[in-house]
Scaffold this motif. Structure first.
Motif, PDB file in Angstrom:
ATOM      1  N   PRO A 163     -35.512 -24.072   6.679  1.00  0.00           N
ATOM      2  CA  PRO A 163     -36.507 -23.015   6.837  1.00  0.00           C
ATOM      3  C   PRO A 163     -36.193 -22.111   8.030  1.00  0.00           C
ATOM      4  O   PRO A 163     -35.790 -22.600   9.087  1.00  0.00           O
ATOM      5  N   LEU A 164     -36.335 -20.791   7.817  1.00  0.00           N
ATOM      6  CA  LEU A 164     -36.122 -19.744   8.828  1.00  0.00           C
ATOM      7  C   LEU A 164     -34.648 -19.508   9.188  1.00  0.00           C
ATOM      8  O   LEU A 164     -34.346 -18.652  10.023  1.00  0.00           O
ATOM      9  N   ALA A 165     -33.735 -20.261   8.588  1.00  0.00           N
ATOM     10  CA  ALA A 165     -32.312 -19.998   8.872  1.00  0.00           C
ATOM     11  C   ALA A 165     -31.883 -18.740   8.122  1.00  0.00           C
ATOM     12  O   ALA A 165     -32.399 -18.427   7.054  1.00  0.00           O
ATOM     13  N   ASP A 166     -30.938 -18.002   8.730  1.00  0.00           N
ATOM     14  CA  ASP A 166     -30.445 -16.777   8.103  1.00  0.00           C
ATOM     15  C   ASP A 166     -28.961 -16.633   8.426  1.00  0.00           C
ATOM     16  O   ASP A 166     -28.585 -16.402   9.574  1.00  0.00           O
ATOM     17  N   VAL A 167     -28.121 -16.742   7.411  1.00  0.00           N
ATOM     18  CA  VAL A 167     -26.674 -16.734   7.633  1.00  0.00           C
ATOM     19  C   VAL A 167     -26.202 -15.428   8.267  1.00  0.00           C
ATOM     20  O   VAL A 167     -25.239 -15.414   9.045  1.00  0.00           O
ATOM     21  N   LEU A 211     -27.599  -7.334   1.121  1.00  0.00           N
ATOM     22  CA  LEU A 211     -27.621  -5.891   1.319  1.00  0.00           C
ATOM     23  C   LEU A 211     -28.968  -5.428   1.873  1.00  0.00           C
ATOM     24  O   LEU A 211     -29.053  -4.464   2.610  1.00  0.00           O
ATOM     25  N   PHE A 212     -30.025  -6.135   1.478  1.00  0.00           N
ATOM     26  CA  PHE A 212     -31.377  -5.690   1.844  1.00  0.00           C
ATOM     27  C   PHE A 212     -31.879  -6.422   3.084  1.00  0.00           C
ATOM     28  O   PHE A 212     -31.498  -7.570   3.349  1.00  0.00           O
ATOM     29  N   ASP A 213     -32.772  -5.731   3.806  1.00  0.00           N
ATOM     30  CA  ASP A 213     -33.379  -6.337   4.983  1.00  0.00           C
ATOM     31  C   ASP A 213     -34.637  -7.095   4.530  1.00  0.00           C
ATOM     32  O   ASP A 213     -35.615  -6.474   4.097  1.00  0.00           O
ATOM     33  N   PRO A 214     -34.623  -8.447   4.637  1.00  0.00           N
ATOM     34  CA  PRO A 214     -35.745  -9.227   4.112  1.00  0.00           C
ATOM     35  C   PRO A 214     -37.090  -8.808   4.703  1.00  0.00           C
ATOM     36  O   PRO A 214     -38.108  -8.856   4.019  1.00  0.00           O
ATOM     37  N   SER A 215     -37.076  -8.322   5.962  1.00  0.00           N
ATOM     38  CA  SER A 215     -38.357  -7.982   6.602  1.00  0.00           C
ATOM     39  C   SER A 215     -38.995  -6.745   5.957  1.00  0.00           C
ATOM     40  O   SER A 215     -40.162  -6.461   6.170  1.00  0.00           O
ATOM     41  N   GLN A 216     -38.225  -5.988   5.184  1.00  0.00           N
ATOM     42  CA  GLN A 216     -38.743  -4.764   4.550  1.00  0.00           C
ATOM     43  C   GLN A 216     -39.242  -5.003   3.122  1.00  0.00           C
ATOM     44  O   GLN A 216     -39.576  -4.059   2.422  1.00  0.00           O
ATOM     45  N   LEU A 217     -39.203  -6.259   2.670  1.00  0.00           N
ATOM     46  CA  LEU A 217     -39.445  -6.485   1.244  1.00  0.00           C
ATOM     47  C   LEU A 217     -40.763  -7.197   0.943  1.00  0.00           C
ATOM     48  O   LEU A 217     -40.892  -7.876  -0.078  1.00  0.00           O
ATOM     49  N   ALA A 218     -41.733  -7.001   1.803  1.00  0.00           N
ATOM     50  CA  ALA A 218     -43.030  -7.663   1.591  1.00  0.00           C
ATOM     51  C   ALA A 218     -43.613  -7.262   0.230  1.00  0.00           C
ATOM     52  O   ALA A 218     -43.428  -6.137  -0.234  1.00  0.00           O
ATOM     53  N   GLY A 219     -44.248  -8.194  -0.419  1.00  0.00           N
ATOM     54  CA  GLY A 219     -44.866  -7.901  -1.717  1.00  0.00           C
ATOM     55  C   GLY A 219     -43.935  -8.101  -2.893  1.00  0.00           C
ATOM     56  O   GLY A 219     -44.292  -7.859  -4.035  1.00  0.00           O
ATOM     57  N   LYS A 262     -41.201 -10.790  -4.842  1.00  0.00           N
ATOM     58  CA  LYS A 262     -40.615 -12.127  -4.880  1.00  0.00           C
ATOM     59  C   LYS A 262     -39.155 -11.948  -4.496  1.00  0.00           C
ATOM     60  O   LYS A 262     -38.436 -11.163  -5.137  1.00  0.00           O
ATOM     61  N   PHE A 263     -38.694 -12.627  -3.469  1.00  0.00           N
ATOM     62  CA  PHE A 263     -37.361 -12.330  -2.945  1.00  0.00           C
ATOM     63  C   PHE A 263     -36.616 -13.599  -2.541  1.00  0.00           C
ATOM     64  O   PHE A 263     -37.193 -14.486  -1.926  1.00  0.00           O
ATOM     65  N   ALA A 264     -35.353 -13.669  -2.913  1.00  0.00           N
ATOM     66  CA  ALA A 264     -34.479 -14.747  -2.427  1.00  0.00           C
ATOM     67  C   ALA A 264     -33.127 -14.126  -2.140  1.00  0.00           C
ATOM     68  O   ALA A 264     -32.744 -13.123  -2.758  1.00  0.00           O
ATOM     69  N   ALA A 265     -32.410 -14.700  -1.183  1.00  0.00           N
ATOM     70  CA  ALA A 265     -31.092 -14.153  -0.865  1.00  0.00           C
ATOM     71  C   ALA A 265     -30.151 -15.280  -0.527  1.00  0.00           C
ATOM     72  O   ALA A 265     -30.564 -16.330  -0.017  1.00  0.00           O
ATOM     73  N   VAL A 266     -28.879 -15.054  -0.810  1.00  0.00           N
ATOM     74  CA  VAL A 266     -27.843 -16.018  -0.421  1.00  0.00           C
ATOM     75  C   VAL A 266     -27.932 -16.237   1.089  1.00  0.00           C
ATOM     76  O   VAL A 266     -28.003 -15.277   1.859  1.00  0.00           O
ATOM     77  N   GLY A 267     -27.978 -17.465   1.513  1.00  0.00           N
ATOM     78  CA  GLY A 267     -27.934 -17.766   2.939  1.00  0.00           C
ATOM     79  C   GLY A 267     -29.228 -17.552   3.700  1.00  0.00           C
ATOM     80  O   GLY A 267     -29.223 -17.508   4.933  1.00  0.00           O
ATOM     81  N   LEU A 268     -30.332 -17.411   2.979  1.00  0.00           N
ATOM     82  CA  LEU A 268     -31.613 -17.209   3.653  1.00  0.00           C
ATOM     83  C   LEU A 268     -32.518 -18.414   3.390  1.00  0.00           C
ATOM     84  O   LEU A 268     -32.837 -18.708   2.239  1.00  0.00           O
TER      85      LEU A 268
END
Ligand code: UGA
Length: 441
Positions: free
Chosen positions: A240-244, A424-432, A434-440
């Motif tokens: 949790p909270l790790a970000d590659v 490519l996307f900044d996770p903090s900008q994607l509120a609202g 459903k989001f998943a990313a490699v290494g997040l």
């Protein structure tokens, strides 16, 4: 006086080499057996999409410094050195197919047999260690009836250019590597490059076998860096909270590690890394040497594309019957090349899980149609691709795709859910969303 040059094989490497030398005032004959390719080139049409390449082709045709031809014999007769940049694809067992290199070598030998002047042959194709000594040299000697060193010389000059920045990399390389059969050959190629660059560029001279090894070791090391960060990315996802992305940025600041090739994602593709890794492993086997790092690099890479599909399933559940938008198909941005592209296993897996796939790429749709035909749908814009979809998967990090805003996903998708396979996307900008990313995590 600038020497005239012939280039055999007008693929990525050959074409970039040819037009860059021609642009710097060298007379270049570019030979290829593919008549259509030569005809298109003569009309100024590039066979591949590569930034600035068509501009260079047109410019050097206009100045008459670049002449495309199917006649290898006459190209050789009119020049004093020949670059060979024919393809070296994989055979079934992973080793490289040298048939084009052999064919080019015997054609060169035939022409050299008729020549009086000394000639330099430069192998630019990627060939496994000892190929030049054991295959190219004897082929040319047999066909020309001239010993290497008497009437002709041989160099290995591996290229390190990247698709998408091939012209830039040809003109501004980090270094030039020259493997030489003898001093005269090495001196001739070094002075050619000094005339080409007219500035200080590091030129490393060595034996032909060492130069062949440098190419494989470089690509294996870069591929290993990518698989290494993907291994760390997979670990980050479980914490949790790790970000590659945060982690790799910080490790890259260590000068011993360096910041490049630490971008986590769905793995490497393209015509080079996968093929060269296989060839290196096959060569190791032949030498009775285990290459466990090379094997692990390839193994991590084979599994990595499936992360995208698993993350998608985690987000929206069973994919069967769902419309899934695949954003980006080329093996990397700024090319239309889909060879060994990660999008291929991603789409195959989506189809296996019975999703309805809609794909978009700014340049590679034509290539994708050749691979997937009517088994998937194609969109002519990113917006149309995600419209009505239940899941979007970002596979290739085209800059243009990064311009999609969270509101676009929310407005256009049936349900806004995004897997970012390339960070490519900044996770903090994607509120609202459903989001998943490699290494997040
Ligand atoms: C690669 C090498 O970088 C060149 O130096 C070499 O000359 C060339 O192969 C070759 O052997 O001819 P290229 O295949 O054009 O060049 O592309 P790269 O930019 O190296 O990318 C290879 C793959 O690695 C791409 O799929 C890219 O998306 C992936 N990659 C790269 C990552 O996933 N993360 C990174 O940090 C860097």
């Amino acid at each position: 006086m600038k020497p005239s040059i012939s280039v055999i094989g007008l693929g990525y490497v050959g074409l970039c080499t040819a037009v860059c030398f021609a642009a710097k005032g060298f007379k270049v004959y570019g030979a290829d057996i593919d008549e259509k390719r030569v005809n298109d080139l003569s009309k100024g049409k590039s066979p591949i999409y590569e930034p600035r390449l068509e501009e260079f082709i047109k410019k050097t045709l206009r100045t008459r410094m670049f002449t495309p031809t199917t006649d290898i014999d006459s190209a050789l007769a009119q020049t004093s050195m020949t670059f060979v940049s024919v393809g070296t694809p994989s055979l079934r067992d992973g080793s490289i197919d040298l048939s084009s290199v052999k064919h080019a070598s015997s054609a060169i030998g035939n022409s050299l047999g008729k020549k009086r002047d000394w000639h330099l042959v430069v192998i630019r194709s990627t060939v496994v260690p000892t190929t030049c000594d054991r295959v190219v040299k004897p082929e040319i000697e047999a066909a020309s009836s001239k010993q290497c060193g008497q009437g002709w010389g041989l160099c290995v000059n591996p290229e390190f250019l990247k698709e998408g920045s091939a012209i830039h990399d040809t003109i501004y390389p980090d270094r030039v590597v020259i493997g030489e059969s003898d001093e005269r050959s090495g001196n001739t190629l070094s002075s050619l490059y000094r005339m080409f660059f007219r500035r200080n560029v590091i030129i490393e001279r060595m034996s032909m076998t060492n130069a062949e090894l440098v190419k494989y070791a470089s690509n294996a090391f870069l591929a290993m860096k990518v698989s290494f960060v993907n291994m760390i990315a997979n670990l980050c996802e479980t914490v949790p909270l790790a970000d590659v992305t945060v982690v790799t940025h910080a490790i890259g600041l260590d000068r011993r590690i360096g910041p490049s090739f630490l971008h986590a994602g769905l793995g490497y593709g393209g015509s080079c890394f996968p093929k060269d890794l296989k060839a290196l492993v096959a060569f190791g086997k032949k030498q009775n040497v285990d290459l466990p790092l090379a094997l692990a690099t390839a193994e991590i890479n084979e599994k990595q594309p499936l992360r995208a599909v698993d993350l998608g399933e985690k987000l929206i559940g069973d994919l069967s019957g769902k419309r899934v938008a695949v954003l980006g198909l080329a093996f990397k941005p700024d090319t239309d090349d889909m060879r060994e592209a990660v999008s291929i296993p991603v789409i195959r897996e989506l189809l296996k899980r019975q999703a309805h796939v809609v794909a978009y790429d700014p340049k590679a749709i034509q290539q994708a149609v050749k691979i997937f035909g009517t088994s998937i749908s194609y969109a002519e814009s990113a917006a149309n691709c995600i419209r009505g979809s239940e899941l979007s998967i970002l596979v290739t990090e085209w800059k243009k795709l990064g311009e999609l805003k969270p509101q676009d996903f929310k407005r256009l998708m049936k349900q806004p859910a995004l897997v970012d396979g390339r960070r490519l996307f900044d996770p903090s900008q994607l509120a609202g969303l459903k989001f998943a990313a490699v290494g997040l995590g």
